[in-house]
Design a protein around this motif. Structure first.
Motif, mmCIF file in Angstrom:
data_model
loop_
_atom_site.group_PDB
_atom_site.id
_atom_site.type_symbol
_atom_site.label_atom_id
_atom_site.label_comp_id
_atom_site.label_asym_id
_atom_site.label_seq_id
_atom_site.Cartn_x
_atom_site.Cartn_y
_atom_site.Cartn_z
ATOM 1 N N LEU A 120 0.851 -1.177 0.000
ATOM 2 C CA LEU A 120 0.000 0.000 0.000
ATOM 3 C C LEU A 120 0.889 1.230 0.000
ATOM 4 N N SER A 124 -1.164 3.670 -5.316
ATOM 5 C CA SER A 124 -2.219 2.948 -4.611
ATOM 6 C C SER A 124 -2.521 3.626 -3.279
ATOM 7 N N TYR A 128 -6.023 5.642 -2.106
ATOM 8 C CA TYR A 128 -6.684 5.353 -0.830
ATOM 9 C C TYR A 128 -6.852 6.633 -0.025
ATOM 10 N N ALA A 149 -13.712 3.830 3.934
ATOM 11 C CA ALA A 149 -12.816 3.913 2.781
ATOM 12 C C ALA A 149 -12.480 2.517 2.266
ATOM 13 N N SER A 150 -12.196 1.600 3.170
ATOM 14 C CA SER A 150 -11.873 0.238 2.754
ATOM 15 C C SER A 150 -13.058 -0.421 2.068
ATOM 16 N N ILE A 153 -13.462 0.790 -1.576
ATOM 17 C CA ILE A 153 -12.479 0.160 -2.465
ATOM 18 C C ILE A 153 -12.866 -1.290 -2.737
#
Lengths: 233, 233
Positions: A120, A124, A128, A149-150, A153
């Motif tokens: 990460l 990327s 994020y 947020a996760s 995605i």
DNA sequence: CTATCTTATCAAACATTGTTCGATAACCGA
DNA sequence: TCGGTTATCGAACAATGTTTGATAAGATAG
């Protein structure tokens, strides 16, 4: 033994690469025929050089794919950054998710290496961050922001990977159209026992001729609605 | 030329397989070391037979993986069917999603071949039907039901694939614990510019020592909340 | 200019993979 | 006993990622 060894071919010049060229050609190969098309030999052929030369730029095929992914992710990122700034952070999130989704649809190989990508960092990480920043404008706890947020995605990548799976060769060849292909599945499902498969009968008409993008948007909307509810807005 | 040809080894007996044994050993190999561990030679070694024999049962490695996936999916399906029957269909959906998620966490290779699996039939179809049947109990249009069932599957598979990506070897070897591993990432993020990465600073404490399962449950809850809202319940 | 070190390239070989081929054993009904 | 289907297997094949050792080209120092 003189003459046995291949003497330096005078007309042949040494090729000269660059990281930029390597990644560009790698992405081109991936775009043309997907992941299996990206072989070191095919890539070397494009670059007009030897196979082993590529190993000066990347240590393995995994690293090549990581770098290629990050390379195109840069473009996605600038496209995303140019579209933020709405009043409603949820609207911004929607736009960002759609932009990312569209990028994966065009390049199905992105999805697979979006997940396998444990690092990460780079673009990327920036992506994020961009998505996460929208959650900062919502009334949430840090933990809720982390999860939100996760989740977004995951919805994008999960749906894109699910829908973007390669259709069978007969569809790619154009001998069988997409509608015809969906119709074959629909036909099979209509033959199922209605007592045992009531749901399949319920949705078979919707499935036939459905649009992948609509399916994604509907799923995204569920998550966004839940998020809006959570933020109390 | 007599003697050149390898004469039939008298002590050696011919092996006798079965589709069941092939799939069981294939799954065992996948469980032990993931997808790359499943090679035809390793599988033949386990079965005590020759490499080519496996090709009598499956036509290709793809088919082998499809069948192996469907094999374990059967177990997941019975586990799911044994847990339905709640009053609230959304509660049932949650239980089903969690059961599937847990199965993928134990077997990370499932996620990859859940998506690559274009053949929506067999146990995969039954699983889709089971999830879809819960949407029949909600006040939705057929199209909304179609989208809801697909969205839930995407959330589960997408999140599981995202979180279930193989940790680097140093974590697998046990030389570095999971907490330590997360801590290293947290440390790196703490070093980022707070002005440029406000979100990463906001969630770094949450990330450190977080639980994957919680992360999944939070994302799932967003989708379910959106769904409940849509159903007007 | 020469010598030396670093950068970059490349052909050839290596190990491992999925897959195919041809032979042949084991079983089984007639 | 015969003939055909079922099932097994060793050996070879083509393609892949990767390593090795040599060596050219360019920069740098003396």
């Amino acid at each position: 033994m003189a003459g046995t060894r291949s003497r330096p071919p005078e007309g042949r010049r040494r090729a000269s690469h660059s990281m930029e060229a390597v990644l560009t050609e790698a992405v081109a190969l991936l775009d043309e025929a997907g992941e299996p098309a990206l072989t070191f030999r095919a890539l070397a052929g494009r670059l007009g050089g030897g196979v082993a030369s590529i190993y000066w730029y990347v240590a393995s095929k995994d690293e090549l794919l990581d770098r290629a992914t990050d390379h195109v992710l840069g473009g996605v990122l600038t496209a995303i950054e140019a579209q933020t700034g709405s009043e409603d952070p949820i609207d911004d999130l929607r736009v960002m998710a759609v932009t990312l989704f569209d990028a994966i649809v065009v390049r199905p190989w992105l999805a697979a290496y979006f997940m396998r990508n444990t690092d990460l960092q780079g673009n990327s990480l920036r992506l994020y961050e961009q998505i996460g920043q929208q959650t900062l404008r919502l009334d949430l706890t840090p933990r809720q922001r982390f999860h939100a947020a996760s989740a977004i995605i995951s919805v994008v990548v999960g749906t894109a990977a699910d829908l973007g799976q390669e259709p069978p060769p007969e569809v790619l060849d154009g001998t069988v159209g997409r509608d015809e292909y969906l119709g074959q599945w629909a036909e099979r499902w209509r033959g199922l026992d209605p007592g045992e498969f009531p749901f399949m009968h319920e949705i078979v008409d919707e499935f036939e001729g459905h649009d992948d993008k609509d399916q994604f948007l509907a799923g995204l909307e569920l998550t966004l609605a839940g998020l809006r509810l959570q933020a109390g807005a």
